[in-house]
Design a protein around this motif. Structure first.
Motif, PDB file in Angstrom:
ATOM      1  N   GLN A  56     -11.983 -24.854   2.589  1.00 51.33           N
ATOM      2  CA  GLN A  56     -10.790 -25.124   1.751  1.00 51.33           C
ATOM      3  C   GLN A  56      -9.950 -24.067   1.980  1.00 51.33           C
ATOM      4  N   SER A  57     -10.074 -23.015   2.667  1.00 46.73           N
ATOM      5  CA  SER A  57      -9.165 -22.049   3.053  1.00 46.73           C
ATOM      6  C   SER A  57      -8.274 -22.596   4.123  1.00 46.73           C
ATOM      7  N   VAL A  58      -8.892 -23.487   5.099  1.00 44.58           N
ATOM      8  CA  VAL A  58      -8.200 -24.154   6.192  1.00 44.58           C
ATOM      9  C   VAL A  58      -7.222 -25.062   5.831  1.00 44.58           C
ATOM     10  N   ALA A  59      -7.829 -26.069   4.812  1.00 47.30           N
ATOM     11  CA  ALA A  59      -7.250 -27.214   4.115  1.00 47.30           C
ATOM     12  C   ALA A  59      -5.771 -26.704   3.296  1.00 47.30           C
ATOM     13  N   ASN A  60      -5.880 -25.749   2.789  1.00 52.02           N
ATOM     14  CA  ASN A  60      -4.832 -25.365   1.654  1.00 52.02           C
ATOM     15  C   ASN A  60      -3.808 -24.192   2.386  1.00 52.02           C
ATOM     16  N   GLY A  61      -4.223 -23.741   3.646  1.00 53.79           N
ATOM     17  CA  GLY A  61      -3.134 -23.130   4.417  1.00 53.79           C
ATOM     18  C   GLY A  61      -3.395 -21.691   4.437  1.00 53.79           C
ATOM     19  N   VAL A  62      -4.454 -21.172   3.601  1.00 53.53           N
ATOM     20  CA  VAL A  62      -4.629 -19.674   3.767  1.00 53.53           C
ATOM     21  C   VAL A  62      -4.950 -19.338   5.008  1.00 53.53           C
ATOM     22  N   ALA A  63      -5.939 -20.025   5.948  1.00 52.97           N
ATOM     23  CA  ALA A  63      -5.816 -20.075   7.108  1.00 52.97           C
ATOM     24  C   ALA A  63      -5.634 -21.038   8.139  1.00 52.97           C
TER      25      ALA A  63
ATOM     26  N   LYS B 262     -18.073 -29.706   1.704  1.00 55.11           N
ATOM     27  CA  LYS B 262     -16.920 -29.625   1.254  1.00 55.11           C
ATOM     28  C   LYS B 262     -15.888 -30.806   1.347  1.00 55.11           C
ATOM     29  N   LYS B 263     -15.960 -31.687   2.317  1.00 52.92           N
ATOM     30  CA  LYS B 263     -14.981 -32.770   2.278  1.00 52.92           C
ATOM     31  C   LYS B 263     -13.656 -32.311   2.083  1.00 52.92           C
ATOM     32  N   GLN B 264     -13.243 -31.396   2.910  1.00 50.45           N
ATOM     33  CA  GLN B 264     -11.753 -30.665   2.670  1.00 50.45           C
ATOM     34  C   GLN B 264     -10.855 -31.561   3.809  1.00 50.45           C
ATOM     35  N   ASN B 265      -9.337 -31.408   3.410  1.00 46.95           N
ATOM     36  CA  ASN B 265      -8.501 -32.327   4.342  1.00 46.95           C
ATOM     37  C   ASN B 265      -8.365 -31.224   5.574  1.00 46.95           C
ATOM     38  N   ALA B 266      -9.291 -31.057   6.406  1.00 46.39           N
ATOM     39  CA  ALA B 266      -9.033 -30.153   7.715  1.00 46.39           C
ATOM     40  C   ALA B 266      -9.597 -31.058   8.932  1.00 46.39           C
ATOM     41  N   GLN B 267      -8.916 -30.840   9.754  1.00 44.40           N
ATOM     42  CA  GLN B 267      -9.413 -31.870  11.208  1.00 44.40           C
ATOM     43  C   GLN B 267     -10.438 -30.910  11.857  1.00 44.40           C
ATOM     44  N   LEU B 268     -11.227 -31.913  12.482  1.00 42.19           N
ATOM     45  CA  LEU B 268     -12.097 -31.427  13.227  1.00 42.19           C
ATOM     46  C   LEU B 268     -11.714 -31.248  14.998  1.00 42.19           C
TER      47      LEU B 268
ATOM     48  N   LEU C 159     -14.868 -25.891  15.451  1.00 35.55           N
ATOM     49  CA  LEU C 159     -13.559 -25.448  15.354  1.00 35.55           C
ATOM     50  C   LEU C 159     -12.766 -26.435  14.499  1.00 35.55           C
ATOM     51  N   ILE C 160     -12.268 -25.959  13.348  1.00 29.89           N
ATOM     52  CA  ILE C 160     -11.292 -26.793  12.238  1.00 29.89           C
ATOM     53  C   ILE C 160      -9.996 -26.304  12.276  1.00 29.89           C
ATOM     54  N   ALA C 161      -8.900 -27.081  11.794  1.00 26.66           N
ATOM     55  CA  ALA C 161      -7.563 -26.859  11.756  1.00 26.66           C
ATOM     56  C   ALA C 161      -7.031 -27.519  10.809  1.00 26.66           C
ATOM     57  N   GLY C 162      -5.922 -26.927   9.885  1.00 26.97           N
ATOM     58  CA  GLY C 162      -4.901 -27.489   9.031  1.00 26.97           C
ATOM     59  C   GLY C 162      -4.227 -28.596   9.646  1.00 26.97           C
ATOM     60  N   ASN C 163      -3.659 -29.345   8.911  1.00 25.40           N
ATOM     61  CA  ASN C 163      -2.708 -30.571   9.294  1.00 25.40           C
ATOM     62  C   ASN C 163      -1.265 -30.104   9.251  1.00 25.40           C
ATOM     63  N   LYS C 164      -0.882 -28.833   8.862  1.00 22.34           N
ATOM     64  CA  LYS C 164       0.567 -28.528   8.922  1.00 22.34           C
ATOM     65  C   LYS C 164       0.557 -27.254  10.024  1.00 22.34           C
ATOM     66  N   LEU C 165       0.195 -27.207  10.958  1.00 24.47           N
ATOM     67  CA  LEU C 165       0.572 -26.193  12.238  1.00 24.47           C
ATOM     68  C   LEU C 165       1.933 -26.179  12.665  1.00 24.47           C
ATOM     69  N   THR C 166       2.579 -25.212  12.711  1.00 17.69           N
ATOM     70  CA  THR C 166       3.925 -25.216  13.468  1.00 17.69           C
ATOM     71  C   THR C 166       3.507 -25.394  14.791  1.00 17.69           C
ATOM     72  N   GLU C 167       4.792 -25.694  15.856  1.00 21.91           N
ATOM     73  CA  GLU C 167       4.411 -25.703  17.055  1.00 21.91           C
ATOM     74  C   GLU C 167       4.122 -24.493  17.906  1.00 21.91           C
ATOM     75  N   ASP C 168       4.517 -23.198  17.355  1.00 19.72           N
ATOM     76  CA  ASP C 168       4.066 -22.394  17.774  1.00 19.72           C
ATOM     77  C   ASP C 168       2.577 -21.982  17.814  1.00 19.72           C
ATOM     78  N   LYS C 169       2.105 -22.412  16.355  1.00 19.15           N
ATOM     79  CA  LYS C 169       0.683 -21.924  16.169  1.00 19.15           C
ATOM     80  C   LYS C 169       0.011 -23.144  17.093  1.00 19.15           C
ATOM     81  N   LYS C 170       0.505 -24.218  17.155  1.00 16.10           N
ATOM     82  CA  LYS C 170      -0.240 -25.045  18.043  1.00 16.10           C
ATOM     83  C   LYS C 170      -0.435 -24.782  19.404  1.00 16.10           C
ATOM     84  N   ALA C 171       0.412 -24.212  20.082  1.00 15.80           N
ATOM     85  CA  ALA C 171       0.671 -23.551  21.559  1.00 15.80           C
ATOM     86  C   ALA C 171      -0.318 -22.545  21.531  1.00 15.80           C
TER      87      ALA C 171
END
Length: 283
Positions: free
Chosen positions: A55-62, A75-81, A181-193
């Motif tokens: 949930q923390s990854v899905a809602n952007g806390v992490a 948990k079925k949260q909206n986070a990418q594998l 390793l999971i990630a949120g769906n709204k990473l900035t380009e800097d964070k993606k790098a």
């Protein structure tokens, strides 16, 4: 700065910390706090309960998280594998009292099952047309049958020793689990790098796992046969030696085949065999 959520304690915590250290991420940890920054890499680590990470990854806390597959699926949260990490492996299984006569899933019809993973279990039971009552427990699920709370349990199993100590037996494996390793769906380009660099480092560590670097001297007339034994990543590295008719060979072998390979090399006349651990491997 990329924020990584990790489990705050337990085996997954320990193995995650080892992975991060191997990846060159040294944390500023003069004292244990909820959030620690790294010394020489633009990440910070947020310590959470394992079931809070998706949930923390899905809602952007992490931005990203390292979490057990069991919690990610539950948990079925909206986070990418993003990546399977290959450690902290376990399984989610159904277990019943050891003296029960088990003849298949029909045993669970009408029974009460204690679990911390109701969503996964409910999906499994519905798929198999089993109607059972679920008793949701947040911890110590394995004691439920012994104190009369449930007829069976659905829980994480690693070695199985906890089941044995509670007079239970594993009868059905529902799913396998490992660290993800999971990630949120709204990473900035800097964070993606930054994430791409982190994945690159993780890949180098995983590529080296279970492999050894081997060097040996061998007669040239046995080179073709030895090459078949030592295929390496592409082909072994062969260097002529000063002694006529001999060469030096370097390659990478799987540790699980180590003694088998060594035996074959010796039978082909290999000498001076040197085996070296591999920490990282860039493919």
């Amino acid at each position: 700065m990329l924020r990584i959520a990790v489990q705050s304690k337990g085996r997954l915590y320990e193995e995650t910390m080892f992975l991060l250290e191997e990846a060159g991420i040294k944390l500023n940890k003069a004292k244990r706090t909820l959030l620690l920054s790294a010394k020489d890499f633009p990440v910070e680590v947020l310590f959470l309960r394992d079931d809070d990470i998706p949930q923390s990854v899905a809602n952007g806390v992490a931005d990203v998280g390292i979490v057990g597959e069991n919690e990610y699926v539950e948990k079925k949260q909206n986070a990418q594998l993003i990546k399977r990490l290959g450690f902290s492996k376990c399984r989610l299984s159904l277990a019943i009292p050891k003296d029960e006569d088990y003849r298949g899933l029909c045993w669970f019809q009408g029974k009460t099952i204690a679990t911390s993973y109701p969503s996964i279990l409910r999906t499994f039971l519905e798929k198999n047309a089993i109607k059972a009552d679920l008793h949701v427990i947040s911890g110590s699920v394995e004691i439920a049958p012994g104190i009369g709370l449930a007829d069976a349990i659905f829980d994480i199993v690693s070695s199985g020793s906890t089941l044995i100590s509670n007079q239970l037996k594993e009868v059905e494996v529902v799913m396998q689990s490992e660290a993800l390793l999971i990630a949120g769906n709204k990473l900035t380009e800097d964070k993606k790098a930054i994430l791409d660099e982190l994945i690159f480092r993780f890949n180098a560590i995983q590529a080296a796992a279970g492999k050894k670097y081997i060097l040996l001297n061998a007669p040239k007339d046995k080179l073709d046969e030895i090459t078949e034994v030592l295929p390496g990543m592409k082909s072994p590295t062969v260097t002529p030696l000063a002694e006529e008719g001999w060469c030096s060979i370097q390659s990478v072998i799987e540790e699980k085949r180590f003694w088998e390979v060594i035996g074959k090399l010796k039978s082909l006349g290999a000498e001076g065999i040197l085996v070296i651990p591999i920490e990282k491997m860039i493919l």
